[in-house]
Design an enzyme around this catalytic site. Structure first.
Site, mmCIF file in Angstrom:
data_model
loop_
_atom_site.group_PDB
_atom_site.id
_atom_site.type_symbol
_atom_site.label_atom_id
_atom_site.label_comp_id
_atom_site.label_asym_id
_atom_site.label_seq_id
_atom_site.Cartn_x
_atom_site.Cartn_y
_atom_site.Cartn_z
ATOM 1 C CE LYS A 151 -4.266 1.620 2.174
ATOM 2 N NZ LYS A 151 -5.097 1.760 0.985
HETATM 3 C C1 LIG Z 1 -6.347 -0.777 -3.927
HETATM 4 C C2 LIG Z 1 -7.135 -1.111 -2.724
HETATM 5 N N1 LIG Z 1 -7.732 -2.316 -2.656
HETATM 6 C C3 LIG Z 1 -8.466 -2.679 -1.596
HETATM 7 C C4 LIG Z 1 -8.644 -1.821 -0.522
HETATM 8 C C5 LIG Z 1 -9.451 -2.275 0.655
HETATM 9 O O1 LIG Z 1 -8.596 -2.553 1.748
HETATM 10 P P1 LIG Z 1 -9.067 -2.345 3.238
HETATM 11 O O2 LIG Z 1 -10.246 -3.211 3.463
HETATM 12 O O3 LIG Z 1 -7.902 -2.737 4.067
HETATM 13 O O4 LIG Z 1 -9.410 -0.893 3.390
HETATM 14 C C6 LIG Z 1 -8.046 -0.560 -0.552
HETATM 15 C C7 LIG Z 1 -8.203 0.376 0.559
HETATM 16 O O5 LIG Z 1 -7.401 0.389 1.465
HETATM 17 C C8 LIG Z 1 -7.275 -0.199 -1.664
HETATM 18 O O6 LIG Z 1 -6.680 0.995 -1.725
#
Ligand SMILES: Cc1ncc(COP(=O)(O)O)c(C=O)c1O
Length: 285
Positions: A151
């Site tokens: 991330k």
């Molecule tokens: C590219 C991406 N996919 C999926 C998610 C969903 O992840 P989470 O449930 O940890 O927020 C996010 C958000 O954080 C994201 O930026």
């Protein structure tokens, strides 16, 4: 109350919360981050988010100047300082200020930032009646280029697909991988339901392993719903009984139309509703 923003151990008013324009987070999107929720004054799945932050940092050779325990304490104390019962936390670690070149060795001071603010969700009527998405022509980053499991602060890949969503009059876009398989949406993971089985792309498809995704898979298993992580294509989306997205900000949101095609009967499905309610309950535990 005006937000108090944490930078490297100190709290600042929003207007005074600043970092260097030489920070490689600004110059190159060189850094990592997390988006986290506060429900009823409690930080949701903080350990999972902190663990993912440290994994992301490790993957890009970024050394975080705090231990995971200190990081969790920084988040908790900033939430307390902001007296937020319901909110959204943005946790950021930049590479720090350096020279104008790429070389990360020339940077010295990673910036640890915690912002606690209000949560902005999709409009309520989309939770009640379902949302429409489109498939983006921009594919998700190839894992051998920049692995979506990281991330990172470099979100241009997702932003390009988000622009496509907006131009199509949608809030979200479905992103495929290089093989044409489903990966995820720009800021959410995707789930399908077919004949009572819950299906979602595996980490290998090139996705961020969402914390909400993990929670929803646990809830489904606990409810006796089989969960699979197969390779999925748009054929599986168009022929699914139900579709929904998961994410920290979105929680669980039904998808009723993809690329102009109704999914199932074009209404939020029963398993989607069940998991959405179970997720709500989990956030209040
Ligand atoms: C590219 C991406 N996919 C999926 C998610 C969903 O992840 P989470 O449930 O940890 O927020 C996010 C958000 O954080 C994201 O930026």
């Amino acid at each position: 109350m005006a937000p108090k923003i944490y930078i490297n151990g100190k709290l600042y008013d929003k207007a005074d919360a600043k970092i260097s324009v030489y920070d490689h987070g600004v110059l190159y999107g060189d850094g990592v981050f997390e988006g986290i929720r506060v429900y009823a004054g409690k930080v949701f799945r903080l350990k999972e988010h902190v663990d993912r932050l440290y994994d992301s940092a490790r993957a890009v050779y970024l050394e975080i100047p705090l231990t995971p325990k200190q990081m969790a304490e920084a988040v908790e104390s900033t939430v307390r300082a902001n007296a937020k019962q319901e909110g959204y936390i943005r946790l950021i670690v930049t590479r720090g200020a350096g020279s104008l070149g790429l070389d990360p060795r020339k940077t010295s001071d990673p910036q640890v930032i915690v912002i606690v603010d209000d949560i902005v969700m999709y409009p309520q009527e989309l939770y009640d009646h379902g949302m429409e998405i489109v498939t983006a022509s921009s594919i998700r980053n190839h894992p051998n280029a920049l692995n979506p499991r990281v991330k990172s602060l470099n979100y241009l890949n997702n932003i390009m697909a988000k622009v496509e969503a907006i131009r199509a009059g949608c809030h979200e876009a479905l992103m495929l991988n290089i093989k044409g398989e489903l990966a995820e949406c720009t800021g959410d993971n995707i789930f399908l339901v077919k004949q009572g089985v819950l299906k979602t792309p595996a980490p290998d498809a090139g996705i961020l392993e969402g914390v909400t995704r993990g929670a929803v898979m646990e809830l489904a298993r606990a409810a006796g719903i089989p969960v699979q992580e197969p390779a999925l294509t748009r054929h599986d989306v168009y022929t699914a009984d139900e579709c929904f997205l998961t994410g920290t900000a979105a929680e669980v949101i039904p998808i009723v139309k993809v690329d102009g095609r109704p999914i199932g009967n074009g209404k939020p499905g029963p398993i989607t509703r069940q998991l959405r309610e179970a997720f709500h309950e989990l956030t209040r535990r």
